[in-house]
Design an enzyme around this catalytic site. Structure first.
Site, PDB file in Angstrom:
ATOM      1  N   GLU A  84      42.757 -17.332  43.281  1.00 18.55           N
ATOM      2  CA  GLU A  84      41.699 -16.422  42.861  1.00 18.55           C
ATOM      3  C   GLU A  84      42.277 -15.087  42.434  1.00 18.55           C
ATOM      4  OE1 GLU A  84      38.729 -17.792  46.421  1.00 18.55           O
ATOM      5  OE2 GLU A  84      39.372 -15.727  46.276  1.00 18.55           O
ATOM      6  N   CYS A 345      38.839 -12.163  50.129  1.00 16.89           N
ATOM      7  CA  CYS A 345      40.010 -12.988  49.930  1.00 16.89           C
ATOM      8  C   CYS A 345      39.813 -14.484  50.247  1.00 16.89           C
ATOM      9  CB  CYS A 345      41.055 -12.402  50.867  1.00 16.89           C
ATOM     10  SG  CYS A 345      42.646 -13.068  50.744  1.00 16.89           S
TER      11      CYS A 345
HETATM   12  N1  SAH Z   1      48.555 -10.852  53.364  1.00 16.43           N
HETATM   13  C1  SAH Z   1      48.404  -9.523  52.868  1.00 16.43           C
HETATM   14  C2  SAH Z   1      47.777  -9.504  51.488  1.00 16.43           C
HETATM   15  C3  SAH Z   1      46.345  -9.998  51.447  1.00 16.43           C
HETATM   16  S1  SAH Z   1      45.363  -8.626  51.353  1.00 16.43           S
HETATM   17  C4  SAH Z   1      47.606  -8.692  53.857  1.00 16.43           C
HETATM   18  O1  SAH Z   1      47.085  -9.251  54.806  1.00 16.43           O
HETATM   19  O2  SAH Z   1      47.574  -7.479  53.719  1.00 16.43           O
HETATM   20  C5  SAH Z   1      43.807  -9.215  51.679  1.00 16.43           C
HETATM   21  C6  SAH Z   1      43.030  -8.185  52.438  1.00 16.43           C
HETATM   22  O3  SAH Z   1      41.683  -8.645  52.592  1.00 16.43           O
HETATM   23  C7  SAH Z   1      43.594  -8.025  53.845  1.00 16.43           C
HETATM   24  O4  SAH Z   1      43.518  -6.680  54.265  1.00 16.43           O
HETATM   25  C8  SAH Z   1      42.676  -8.924  54.644  1.00 16.43           C
HETATM   26  O5  SAH Z   1      42.748  -8.651  55.979  1.00 16.43           O
HETATM   27  C9  SAH Z   1      41.341  -8.629  53.950  1.00 16.43           C
HETATM   28  N2  SAH Z   1      40.299  -9.635  54.202  1.00 16.43           N
HETATM   29  C10 SAH Z   1      40.440 -10.953  54.350  1.00 16.43           C
HETATM   30  N3  SAH Z   1      39.255 -11.534  54.586  1.00 16.43           N
HETATM   31  C11 SAH Z   1      38.338 -10.545  54.584  1.00 16.43           C
HETATM   32  C12 SAH Z   1      36.911 -10.509  54.772  1.00 16.43           C
HETATM   33  N4  SAH Z   1      36.217 -11.618  55.004  1.00 16.43           N
HETATM   34  N5  SAH Z   1      36.296  -9.309  54.711  1.00 16.43           N
HETATM   35  C13 SAH Z   1      36.987  -8.177  54.449  1.00 16.43           C
HETATM   36  N6  SAH Z   1      38.321  -8.152  54.239  1.00 16.43           N
HETATM   37  C14 SAH Z   1      38.997  -9.321  54.316  1.00 16.43           C
END
Ligand code: SAH
Length: 352
Positions: A84, A345
């Site tokens: 995505e 994400c």
């Molecule tokens: N692996 C790296 C890069 C991905 S960033 C990292 O974790 O930083 C993706 C971001 O979206 C991360 O901060 C993650 O914690 C956040 N994220 C994932 N699922 C989410 C959700 N349902 N609601 C809000 N933020 C979310």
């Protein structure tokens, strides 16, 4: 765009070296969608290149939010894997692209839809850059009427964030190559300060960034400020706990005086109380230069009615922010965009 392949074609066609620059400019800068559109190169070369695709994937689906401020695309790669990418306009005339660095993710954070799908493979630099290219072409084409009104005045992409699927520091070789292309003045020409990398915290990851590409922005997905909770929901914390993460960040601050963003998803009843705000404050204050840390609060984005995580209320987020601000910690609440297009994400690729 597969640059090596283009270089080979140019060689086979006995073309002068400067042709590559013309092609790069047309593709990366002007956002053309087909090699046939490059008016600066000879017709015969155009007809050879025409057979090549610019993007390394098929576009399976594009969802545009009702307000036209965000769009999400599901992309099908050569091996049929899906990733995505998201386009967001946080402010008028500012377009930000959120890109994936891996197919799936091995980090397995309990609240993240990407983690639930598991890890499949690393993306190539080409596949990473092509996500940005795709949105550039998309904006050029004014594909949806919703977006049309919004983008008329300015088509420029302003920012790129590595916040889609995957953990960038587990695919550093390809991510680094992609950064070089994105920031190349003869390529996509993004200023390094317009690019951000987000990590959950991988041993040695931040150090690689400091060594290889220190100019880009760094964000850390913190979400919890006590090891006990972070271990429970973010298994990566077992390899790099909060103390070790601090050591890595302190080293970063020795080399760079850039601000680091701490991403903090707010879950109701899990990490959003006054005590949680206090714990976070303590963690930040334990740094030598706490003023270099900026907390970004994000209300959890849920699309599953059976979800065991619940988003904190807007009021709770404001309270939390005010507590930190009152203690002189930089803090903002990220405006929620794209909830109607499953903007978080991995939520789209995870759909069967
Ligand atoms: N692996 C790296 C890069 C991905 S960033 C990292 O974790 O930083 C993706 C971001 O979206 C991360 O901060 C993650 O914690 C956040 N994220 C994932 N699922 C989410 C959700 N349902 N609601 C809000 N933020 C979310």
């Amino acid at each position: 765009m597969n640059i090596q392949k283009i270089e080979q074609i140019l060689k086979d066609q006995k073309q002068p070296k400067f042709r590559l620059g013309q092609i790069k400019k047309a593709v990366y800068r002007d956002g053309i969608s087909s090699f046939a559109e490059i008016s600066t190169i000879p017709k015969e070369l155009r007809s050879v290149l025409e057979k090549e695709k610019i993007l390394s994937f098929e576009v399976e689906k594009v969802l545009v939010s009702k307000d036209g401020n965000s769009a999400k695309a599901l992309l099908k790669l050569d091996d049929a894997s899906k990733i995505e990418t998201v386009l967001i306009s946080p402010k008028e005339n500012i377009w930000s692209v959120c890109i994936s660095s891996q197919v799936g993710c091995p980090m397995n954070c309990a609240f993240c839809a990407t983690g639930q799908t598991g890890f499949k493979r690393n993306l190539t630099a080409e596949e990473i850059v092509d996500q940005v290219l795709f949105w550039k072409q998309y904006l050029m084409k004014h594909e949806t009427c919703n977006m049309k009104q919004k983008i008329n005045s300015k088509l420029k992409l302003s920012n790129v964030v590595y916040m889609g699927m995957g953990e960038p520091f587990l695919n550093w070789g390809e991510v680094l190559e992609s950064l070089k292309i994105l920031s190349d003045p003869k390529g996509m020409a993004f200023g390094s300060r317009s690019i951000s990398i987000s990590t959950v915290g991988i041993p040695g990851g931040i150090e690689k960034l400091t060594q290889d590409f220190p100019q880009v922005n760094l964000a850390v997905s913190l979400h919890f400020s006590k090891d006990k909770n972070r271990n429970e929901f973010m298994p990566a914390n077992k390899n790099l706990n909060l103390e070790k993460l601090k050591v890595e960040l302190e080293k970063y601050f020795e080399k760079s005086s850039r601000k680091v963003f701490l991403e903090y998803i707010m879950f109701s009843g899990l990490n959003d109380s006054e005590k949680d705000a206090k714990n976070l404050l303590e963690y930040i204050k334990s740094f030598k230069k706490p003023q270099l840390l900026h907390v970004n609060l994000i209300r959890y984005n849920s699309t599953d009615s059976k979800d065991k995580f619940i988003s904190s209320s807007a009021e709770q987020a404001v309270k939390f922010r005010n507590y930190l601000l009152g203690n002189k910690i930089n803090c903002t609440i990220r405006r929620s965009l794209g909830t109607d297009i499953e903007g978080a994400c991995g939520q789209l690729a995870g759909k069967k």
